[in-house]
Design a protein around this motif. Structure first.
Motif, short mmCIF file in Angstrom:
data_model
loop_
_atom_site.label_atom_id
_atom_site.label_comp_id
_atom_site.label_asym_id
_atom_site.label_seq_id
_atom_site.Cartn_x
_atom_site.Cartn_y
_atom_site.Cartn_z
N ALA A 68 0.86 -1.18 0.00
CA ALA A 68 0.00 0.00 0.00
C ALA A 68 0.90 1.23 0.00
O ALA A 68 2.02 1.19 0.50
CB ALA A 68 -0.90 0.01 1.23
N SER A 69 0.40 2.31 -0.59
CA SER A 69 1.15 3.56 -0.61
C SER A 69 0.20 4.72 -0.84
O SER A 69 -0.94 4.53 -1.23
CB SER A 69 2.24 3.53 -1.69
N GLU A 77 -4.10 6.54 1.28
CA GLU A 77 -3.41 5.27 1.14
C GLU A 77 -4.28 4.31 0.34
O GLU A 77 -5.49 4.23 0.56
CB GLU A 77 -3.07 4.67 2.50
N ALA A 78 -3.66 3.61 -0.60
CA ALA A 78 -4.41 2.69 -1.46
C ALA A 78 -3.60 1.42 -1.66
O ALA A 78 -2.37 1.45 -1.63
CB ALA A 78 -4.66 3.35 -2.82
N PRO A 79 -4.30 0.29 -1.88
CA PRO A 79 -3.58 -0.92 -2.27
C PRO A 79 -2.77 -0.62 -3.52
O PRO A 79 -3.26 0.05 -4.44
CB PRO A 79 -4.68 -1.93 -2.55
N SER A 80 -1.52 -1.10 -3.56
CA SER A 80 -0.61 -0.73 -4.64
C SER A 80 0.25 -1.91 -5.03
O SER A 80 0.44 -2.85 -4.26
CB SER A 80 0.29 0.41 -4.20
N HIS A 101 -1.88 2.08 -8.36
CA HIS A 101 -2.75 2.25 -7.19
C HIS A 101 -4.16 1.80 -7.58
O HIS A 101 -4.65 2.15 -8.66
CB HIS A 101 -2.84 3.72 -6.77
#
Length: 141
Positions: A68-69, A77-80, A101
């Motif tokens: 995540a970032s 913040e998002a799954p990445s 993202h």
């Protein structure tokens, strides 16, 4: 379970622009190493991918890291995923990463491309601009 990142990699491997359309949010933003402002919206990003899929020679993903970032657009913040790639453009070997993202529905909402070395960035920029101009997506310089 197959993720959007897996489907993205398959679409790129197969040069399948139609499959990419289903993976992008309507308001996707793509940050390019050769343009200061992002490409915004699904039509602009799909147009760019159309050019990229014809421009890259011997494109291949060589690694992946998930986590995540923070996004660039709003800092949330998002799954990445970070996808490492190699390719050739105009005889220049490119090493790069795609930072992807995902939104809450698992679709790609933001995409950042970083490449090296500088000579490859220049060759990529020239080839992509020529392709965008040829497709009517950018004015001639």
């Amino acid at each position: 379970m197959t993720t959007a990142v897996d489907r993205f990699r398959t679409a790129v491997d197969n040069r399948d622009l139609g499959a990419l359309d289903d993976l992008f949010t309507e308001d996707i933003r793509l940050y390019s190493p050769v343009k200061f402002t992002p490409f915004e919206g699904r039509p602009a990003v799909l147009g760019l991918f159309s050019v990229l899929l014809r421009t890259f020679e011997d494109f291949r993903y060589v690694g992946e890291f998930a986590g995540a970032s923070q996004t660039s657009a709003d800092g949330s913040e998002a799954p990445s995923a970070v996808l490492l790639f190699r390719a050739t453009v105009a005889g220049k070997e490119i090493h790069g990463i795609d930072l992807v993202h995902l939104d809450e529905d698992g679709r790609i909402k933001e995409f950042t491309v970083m490449v090296r070395p500088a000579s490859a960035v220049q060759a990529l920029g020239e080839a992509v601009l020529a392709g965008l101009v040829a497709d009517g997506l950018a004015p001639a310089p």
